[in-house]
Design a protein around this motif. Structure first.
Motif, mmCIF file in Angstrom:
data_model
loop_
_atom_site.group_PDB
_atom_site.id
_atom_site.type_symbol
_atom_site.label_atom_id
_atom_site.label_comp_id
_atom_site.label_asym_id
_atom_site.label_seq_id
_atom_site.Cartn_x
_atom_site.Cartn_y
_atom_site.Cartn_z
ATOM 1 N N THR A 8 41.611 51.524 46.080
ATOM 2 C CA THR A 8 41.078 51.653 47.440
ATOM 3 C C THR A 8 41.954 50.858 48.407
ATOM 4 O O THR A 8 42.588 49.880 48.021
ATOM 5 N N LYS A 9 41.960 51.307 49.672
ATOM 6 C CA LYS A 9 42.709 50.561 50.695
ATOM 7 C C LYS A 9 42.014 49.236 50.974
ATOM 8 O O LYS A 9 42.632 48.226 51.252
ATOM 9 N N GLN A 10 40.688 49.271 50.873
ATOM 10 C CA GLN A 10 39.910 48.061 51.134
ATOM 11 C C GLN A 10 40.136 47.051 49.998
ATOM 12 O O GLN A 10 40.154 47.413 48.826
ATOM 13 N N THR A 11 40.316 45.800 50.380
ATOM 14 C CA THR A 11 40.554 44.753 49.375
ATOM 15 C C THR A 11 39.500 43.653 49.517
ATOM 16 O O THR A 11 38.764 43.616 50.500
ATOM 17 N N TRP A 12 39.437 42.785 48.532
ATOM 18 C CA TRP A 12 38.591 41.580 48.619
ATOM 19 C C TRP A 12 39.269 40.441 47.880
ATOM 20 O O TRP A 12 40.131 40.671 47.025
ATOM 21 N N GLY A 31 34.377 46.486 42.575
ATOM 22 C CA GLY A 31 33.987 45.081 42.540
ATOM 23 C C GLY A 31 34.563 44.347 41.343
ATOM 24 O O GLY A 31 35.739 44.485 41.019
ATOM 25 N N TRP A 32 33.706 43.563 40.681
ATOM 26 C CA TRP A 32 34.156 42.745 39.566
ATOM 27 C C TRP A 32 34.779 43.559 38.440
ATOM 28 O O TRP A 32 35.779 43.156 37.840
ATOM 29 N N VAL A 91 39.224 46.894 46.152
ATOM 30 C CA VAL A 91 37.808 46.866 45.776
ATOM 31 C C VAL A 91 37.537 47.824 44.608
ATOM 32 O O VAL A 91 36.737 47.536 43.728
ATOM 33 N N GLY A 92 38.237 48.965 44.608
ATOM 34 C CA GLY A 92 37.952 49.976 43.589
ATOM 35 C C GLY A 92 39.216 50.558 42.977
ATOM 36 O O GLY A 92 40.306 50.482 43.561
ATOM 37 N N ILE A 93 39.045 51.136 41.792
ATOM 38 C CA ILE A 93 40.177 51.699 41.044
ATOM 39 C C ILE A 93 39.642 52.776 40.096
ATOM 40 O O ILE A 93 38.485 52.720 39.682
#
Ligand SMILES: [Zn+2]
Length: 175
Positions: free
Chosen positions: A88-92, A132-133, A112-114
């Motif tokens: 995902t483009k979104q990161t954390w 997430g985790w 965030v996702g894969i």
């Protein structure tokens, strides 16, 4: 059987794992031994090169957070020849540790996702979409299989801050 761990900056941690051509009983035994090694350290993941085997095998026990913020570990999930795609483009950002880099926890930014395609321990292919985790831990282990460590993903400033600790680990475990 619990296996000996390899620590930063052992060269095997920098080598790319080889694809498993057939999931044999020998591979399944390696998986059991890796599980024992991971559990002995109460770890949430382990990759084969961390126990000295250059094979594309990793195990994860995803952390589960309860409503009070306490963590437990999900049952062991096995990934053989994992192939990751569609981050995902979104990161954390969250801190990560590593069995091969004891007692060092540093913030790492990851998607965030894969999506992952892998074989299970019976040699059957499966696909998962993780967030997430679950995504974070698998990406950490998949990095190992590519000869990468989480410390490679830090900013220069972060890396400079932990360099003395890394040198101390290398000296303690490898010299
Ligand atoms: Zn690790």
């Amino acid at each position: 059987m619990k296996l000996p761990l390899f620590y930063y900056d052992h060269p095997i941690l920098r080598q790319k794992a080889l694809l498993v051509t057939e999931v044999t009983d020998e591979i399944r035994q390696l998986i059991r031994d890796m599980e024992e090694t991971m559990d002995a350290a109460a770890s949430i993941g382990i990759s084969a090169n961390q126990v000295g085997k250059l094979l594309s095998v990793c195990l994860v026990r995803y952390p589960i957070e309860d409503e009070y913020g306490n963590y437990s570990r999900a049952p062991t999930k096995v990934y053989i020849n994992p192939k990751l795609s569609n981050p995902t483009k979104q990161t954390w950002v969250h801190d990560e540790g590593c069995l091969s880099i004891p007692k060092l926890y540093v913030d790492v930014e990851r998607p965030v996702g894969i999506t992952v395609v892998a074989l299970d321990e019976n040699g059957n292919e499966f696909t998962e979409q993780l967030t997430g985790w679950a995504a974070r831990v698998l990406m950490h282990e998949n990095d190992h299989l590519n000869g990468k460590l989480f410390i490679d993903r830090l900013t220069k400033k972060q890396r400079n801050q932990i360099d003395p600790a890394l040198r101390a680990i290398d000296k303690k475990y490898n010299r």
